[in-house]
Enzyme design. Sequence first.
Site, PDB file in Angstrom:
ATOM      1  N   ASN A   1      43.961  47.418  30.590  1.00  0.00           N
ATOM      2  CA  ASN A   1      43.568  46.015  30.375  1.00  0.00           C
ATOM      3  C   ASN A   1      43.802  45.568  28.934  1.00  0.00           C
ATOM      4  O   ASN A   1      43.321  46.211  27.997  1.00  0.00           O
ATOM      5  CB  ASN A   1      42.094  45.824  30.726  1.00  0.00           C
TER       6      ASN A   1
ATOM      7  N   THR B   1      33.717  49.317  35.694  1.00  0.00           N
ATOM      8  CA  THR B   1      34.037  49.481  34.272  1.00  0.00           C
ATOM      9  C   THR B   1      35.525  49.222  34.019  1.00  0.00           C
ATOM     10  O   THR B   1      36.374  49.486  34.868  1.00  0.00           O
ATOM     11  CB  THR B   1      33.682  50.891  33.775  1.00  0.00           C
TER      12      THR B   1
ATOM     13  N   TYR C   1      51.896  45.283  43.941  1.00  0.00           N
ATOM     14  CA  TYR C   1      51.968  45.554  42.500  1.00  0.00           C
ATOM     15  C   TYR C   1      51.817  47.048  42.207  1.00  0.00           C
ATOM     16  O   TYR C   1      52.616  47.640  41.488  1.00  0.00           O
ATOM     17  CB  TYR C   1      50.892  44.754  41.779  1.00  0.00           C
TER      18      TYR C   1
ATOM     19  N   HIS D   1      36.682  50.842  40.875  1.00  0.00           N
ATOM     20  CA  HIS D   1      35.314  50.909  40.374  1.00  0.00           C
ATOM     21  C   HIS D   1      35.262  51.350  38.915  1.00  0.00           C
ATOM     22  O   HIS D   1      34.390  50.915  38.164  1.00  0.00           O
ATOM     23  CB  HIS D   1      34.481  51.864  41.238  1.00  0.00           C
ATOM     24  N   LYS D   2      36.173  52.241  38.524  1.00  0.00           N
ATOM     25  CA  LYS D   2      36.185  52.743  37.148  1.00  0.00           C
ATOM     26  C   LYS D   2      37.612  52.740  36.625  1.00  0.00           C
ATOM     27  O   LYS D   2      38.557  53.044  37.352  1.00  0.00           O
ATOM     28  CB  LYS D   2      35.607  54.168  37.071  1.00  0.00           C
TER      29      LYS D   2
ATOM     30  N   LYS E   1      28.862  46.530  37.952  1.00  0.00           N
ATOM     31  CA  LYS E   1      28.853  47.856  37.334  1.00  0.00           C
ATOM     32  C   LYS E   1      30.244  48.480  37.242  1.00  0.00           C
ATOM     33  O   LYS E   1      30.390  49.601  36.740  1.00  0.00           O
ATOM     34  CB  LYS E   1      27.909  48.786  38.110  1.00  0.00           C
TER      35      LYS E   1
END
Length: 437
Positions: free
Chosen positions: A286, A322, A257, A385-386, A320
Site C-alpha cells: 500500500n 491490517t 488483478y 485480513h492482514k 481490524k
Amino acid sequence: MGSELIYRGHDEAQPLSDSYSPKPPKPWLAVTRPIRYVLREQRLVFVLVGIAIATLVFTLSDRRPHYPIPNSHFLSESTRLTHQVSYQSHGGFGFGPGSLGSGGKIPLGLKRKGLRIVVTGGAGFVGSHLVDRLIARGDSVIVVDNFFTGRKENVMHHFGNPNFELIRHDVVEPLLLEVDQIYHLACPASPVHYKFNPVKTIISNVVGTLNMLGLAKRVGARFLLTSTSEVYGDPLQHPQVETYWGNVNPIGVRSCYDEGKRTAETLTMDYHRGAAVEVRIARIFNTYGPRMCIDDGRVVSNFVAQALRKEPLTVYGDGKQTRSFQYVSDLVEGLMRLMGGEHVGPFNLGNPGEFTMLELAQVVQETIDPNARIEFRPNTEDDPHKRKPDITRAKELLGWEPKVSLRKGLPLMVSDFRQRIFGDHKEGGASTTMSSD
C-alpha cells in the site's frame, strides 16, 4: 639517255617510321600510381575529411554507457551497497579514483550520460513521481499512458522539457522504441478501477507485459515489472516474505488483478530464463501520497477525501484488518535502486509499520478533523485480513527501507487533496498506476 631505274635496295632494309614498338614496363610505376592518384586534385584532403566525419558520427552514436557492475561475491556488503547506490544515482558506473570502477565520483569536467527510459503508466500516481526523479537525474524519459487512470496534470510540468516525451498508447498494442530501461507500471491498481472492466484488466496485465518484454528483448533494455502484494492473496503467512506463494482465489472478483499480476511475474521470469532479458520484479505494498486518485476506493484516499468533505469515514467489516502504508517517495527510491542494482527479485517494497483500519481512521481524524465520524459497513469480497511486508531482502540487498512515517507523510497528501477538492481546478480522473489498494 640514261636509265630511269634506280636501285633502292637500301630503303627496304630500313623499318617504317610509324611502326609501334612497346616499351618495357617500369616496376616502380605500379607502386607510385595509387599515390599519384590520391595526391592529384586534392583527393587526399577529401579522404581525411571523410575519416573525420565517420569518426565523429560513431562517437556520437555511442550514447549508452556499458559499465559492468562489480561481482558482489568479491566485495564486502557495505562496498557492494555503495556500488548499487552509485549506479542508481548515476545511471551507470564511471571511473573514480579508488572506487574499483564504481564511479562513486564523476571526473571533474565530465557529465554523466543520461539513459533513455520508458515508463508505462507514467502519467499516473506512482509513475509521475518516478518520472520526476528520473528527469531530475538527467535521464530522457518517454511516458506511455492511455489515460484510463492516469492524468496529464501529473506530468504537465515537464511539457517543453527536451528530455521528456508523452505518448498516448495502450500497452496491449505493440510499441517499438529505442530505450535503455523499461519501468512497466501500466495497469489499473485500485479495486474501483480494475473491477470496472476485469477482462481488460487481466489483458493489460498479461498482453501488456508480454509486449513490453518483447520490446526489452528486441532492443536489449533492462525491464522492471511493478507487481503487487496482491499476489499473496489473503495470506496465511504473516508477515509475507518473497518466498511465500500466496493464498489467492483464482475465480474471485479480485482475481483479474491478483492472477493477472501473478501471470505477469511468470512471463517476466520466463523471458529472463529463456531469452536472457535483464529483468527486475518489485512487489509493491500500500502506497499513498500526492496525485493519488481522490475516489479510487482505497482506504487512505477514501478516508482523507471523506474527512475533508465532512463525510463519515467508512470502515468495512470490523476495522481490524491490517495494512502497511508507505509514502510514494520511499517507493520511488526503492524502484530506482532495484533497477540500478544487480538482483532480479522479487522484492517486497512496503512499510512494515502495521495499522488496523480503525487506527488509520484515528490518524486521519487527528490530521484533518477530530470530529470526523466513523461509519461501519459490510466487508468486501476477498478482502485480505492482514497485509504486512517482510523487507529483509530489500534491506540487505538493496540497502533500502522506508523513511517517511504515516504521520509525517499524511499531511502532505492532505494538502494536495485539499487543493484538488476545493481549489480552482477540478480533481479530474484517476491518478494511480501502480500501488496496492
